[in-house]
Design an enzyme around this catalytic site. Structure first.
Site, PDB file in Angstrom:
ATOM      1  N   CYS A 144      30.795  32.708  36.762  1.00 10.59           N
ATOM      2  CA  CYS A 144      30.920  32.040  38.068  1.00 10.59           C
ATOM      3  C   CYS A 144      30.715  32.971  39.261  1.00 10.59           C
ATOM      4  CB  CYS A 144      32.261  31.317  38.180  1.00 10.59           C
ATOM      5  SG  CYS A 144      33.695  32.414  38.338  1.00 10.59           S
ATOM      6  N   CYS A 161      39.253  48.351  37.341  1.00 16.85           N
ATOM      7  CA  CYS A 161      40.413  48.146  38.210  1.00 16.85           C
ATOM      8  C   CYS A 161      40.305  46.717  38.736  1.00 16.85           C
ATOM      9  CB  CYS A 161      40.379  49.163  39.338  1.00 16.85           C
ATOM     10  SG  CYS A 161      41.711  48.991  40.525  1.00 16.85           S
TER      11      CYS A 161
END
Length: 174
Positions: A144, A161
């Site tokens: 997406c 991260c």
């Protein structure tokens, strides 16, 4: 060592030197998924806003960053799968989660064919650690296009991260 408020990118630039630091959430104001790449899941801006709260939208669609330690996932050790909050794609297995006291969710790597990366632009580096300007590798959901976080080096490890605001968690079956 107490630092003045700074953006996450400034903190990332100084992670090798600092154990932790407070940060202001950063939002560069660009929508994930811009360009010519065609994602499998496409929604209008109104649809994204209806399904995400304000913070999730800012992180996932505007490329922002959550405040460190604001997600319940950053220090969770529960076994399971982390999925994209935007489309449900399995992104990270908790087996590959790394515990770092920096305030975000860290993984050694993603599930196969789950994320896309790109250059997150040139960011002024006021810390002086990386030079006048720094660039970071940004991580997006492959299905997406939602912004997840960055790939960077922390404590001699290359890690993903990731913003907890971009994730859902499904515990492993007992």
């Amino acid at each position: 060592m107490e630092l003045p408020l700074a953006t996450r990118r400034k903190i990332i630039a100084g992670l090798a030197l600092l154990p932790a630091a407070p940060a202001l959430a950063y939002s560069p104001g660009r929508v994930a998924g811009s360009g010519n790449f065609k994602y499998e899941v496409n929604r209008t801006d109104a649809e994204w806003r209806a399904m995400l709260n304000e913070e999730e939208y800012r992180v996932m669609r505007d490329g922002g960053t959550e405040v460190p330690k604001s997600s319940p996932y950053w220090n969770s050790n529960e076994a399971g799968i982390y999925t994209c909050k935007g489309c449900g794609l399995e992104l990270y297995d908790s087996f590959w989660k790394v515990d770092l006291d920096k305030g975000w969710v860290f993984f050694i790597h993603s599930e196969e064919n789950a994320v896309l990366t790109g250059i997150d632009g040139t960011v002024p580096d006021d810390s002086g650690i990386l030079g006048k300007f720094a660039t970071f590798v940004e991580v997006h959901c492959r299905r997406c296009g939602s912004h997840l976080g960055h790939i960077l080096n922390v404590d001699s490890f290359q890690v993903h991260c990731i913003n907890g605001a971009s994730l859902n968690f499904t515990p492993a079956q007992a």
